[in-house]
Design a protein around this motif. Structure first.
Motif, short mmCIF file in Angstrom:
data_model
loop_
_atom_site.label_atom_id
_atom_site.label_comp_id
_atom_site.label_asym_id
_atom_site.label_seq_id
_atom_site.Cartn_x
_atom_site.Cartn_y
_atom_site.Cartn_z
N SER A 1 38.94 39.90 44.65
CA SER A 1 38.13 40.05 43.43
C SER A 1 37.75 38.69 42.86
O SER A 1 36.64 38.50 42.35
N TYR A 2 38.67 37.73 42.92
CA TYR A 2 38.40 36.38 42.44
C TYR A 2 37.27 35.74 43.25
O TYR A 2 36.34 35.13 42.68
N MET A 3 37.32 35.90 44.57
CA MET A 3 36.27 35.34 45.41
C MET A 3 34.95 36.06 45.19
O MET A 3 33.89 35.43 45.10
N ASP A 4 34.98 37.39 45.08
CA ASP A 4 33.75 38.15 44.84
C ASP A 4 33.08 37.73 43.54
O ASP A 4 31.85 37.61 43.47
N ALA A 5 33.89 37.49 42.51
CA ALA A 5 33.33 37.09 41.21
C ALA A 5 32.59 35.77 41.33
O ALA A 5 31.52 35.58 40.74
N HIS A 6 33.13 34.84 42.10
CA HIS A 6 32.44 33.56 42.30
C HIS A 6 31.15 33.74 43.09
O HIS A 6 30.11 33.17 42.74
N GLU A 7 31.21 34.51 44.13
CA GLU A 7 30.03 34.66 44.98
C GLU A 7 28.92 35.44 44.28
O GLU A 7 27.74 35.27 44.61
#
Length: 335
Positions: A219-225
């Motif tokens: 979720s952390y990576m998805d939020a950045h992308e």
């Protein structure tokens, strides 16, 4: 062959190599201890590059002292003794290897020299590693830095490695009473620095990430992308502790202050709005590697690594490291 027999054979082979000045055989015997000794130096120093250097210094000292090993203790014990004293000598010469007061009132101290430890460099055999996840996590390593050097050595040898007090006393040239006193003070400090954490580090501990941790990293990576500020903010505990190392003065202790700082630094604005992320682990902790692509560049370039401590499905601690100057992390420079 069981561990005890292997240790006996190592000691005998080491003595034979030392007596014959067989450097190749000597190196073959001692090299198998490199990874665990490097982890030991890292706990003492909190810095991967320093740990590498001090492990090499240990082997140089071992070679120069090779004829003094008589086999009265195991070879592993003798190596740890030399490594510990090498670290103490290093700390005695480096005034910059102590925590410094944080600029933010009430935030404690910052350890600017802290570096992440690549999991790929941990000992491969869990029976040989003397690595419990709790004792390699960043919070533990940072807490150890708040102990005076000799007290730090006593604590690591006694409570992490499980050495008996007389053995620690002999290694550090202290009395058993001094070791007992130092350990008592060290435990008090560790309890203050790690409230709510378990303090029995010699019992079995998991090395694997939980499904919850993996989900939060995704979720952390998805939020950045996606440039999703609301999604990123929702992942953070209100009492988030954030620091970006090695930059001093970046420590904040609320999610709001962290997000405000990220926005003022340009997060999700032009030049900081095209991300690709890769999950990884360091210090046996979940982490995300962030790659950034700036306008007119065809590639995503390595930017930083975010190491997460996750509690009840939300990020309680986020420690960011500049990843561009750490080739030992083994990360590709571009995507």
């Amino acid at each position: 062959m069981n561990d005890a027999r292997l240790l006996e054979d190592d000691g005998a082979a080491f003595i034979a190599a030392a007596r014959s000045n067989d450097a190749a055989r000597f190196a073959l015997i001692t090299e198998r201890y490199r990874r665990e000794l490097q982890v030991h130096c890292y706990r003492m120093l909190a810095n991967y590059e320093d740990a590498q250097d001090l492990t090499q210094e240990t082997f140089l000292r071992v070679w120069s002292k090779r004829e003094s090993f008589k086999g009265h203790a195991t070879l592993r014990t003798w190596l740890y003794r030399i490594a510990t004293n090498a670290c103490l000598d290093f700390l005695g010469k480096r005034n910059d290897r102590i925590p410094v007061p944080a600029e933010l009132p009430g935030a404690g101290s910052e350890v600017h020299y802290l570096q992440p430890y690549p999991d790929r460099m941990l000992p491969e055999d869990p029976q040989e590693s003397v690595v419990a996840r709790e004792t390699i996590e960043l919070a533990f390593v940072v807490a150890v830095q708040h102990l005076p050097p000799r007290q730090r050595a006593v604590f690591v040898l006694r409570d992490v490695l499980g050495w008996p007090a007389p053995q620690v006393a002999g290694a550090l040239e202290l009395t058993v009473a001094s070791v007992t006193s130092a350990l008592r003070r060290a435990r008090v400090t560790m309890r203050e620095r790690l409230p709510g954490r378990r303090l029995d580090w010699r019992s079995p501990a998991t090395h694997e990430l939980s499904d919850e941790e993996r989900g939060v990293v995704k979720s952390y990576m998805d939020a950045h992308e996606r440039n999703d500020l609301d999604g990123l903010t929702a992942l953070l505990r209100d009492d988030l502790r954030f620091a970006m190392l090695p930059d001093p003065g970046t420590l904040v202790v609320t999610a709001k202050d962290a997000v405000d700082g990220w926005l003022s630094g340009g997060l999700f604005q032009r030049g900081y709005d095209d991300w690709r992320c890769v999950p990884t682990t360091v210090n046996l902790m979940p982490a995300a590697v962030l790659y950034r692509r700036v306008p007119d560049d065809l590639e995503y370039r390595l930017f930083n690594i975010a190491v997460l401590h996750i509690v009840d499905g939300r990020i309680a601690e986020l420690t960011g490291f500049d990843a561009t100057d750490k080739p030992w992390l083994g990360l590709p420079a571009t995507l």
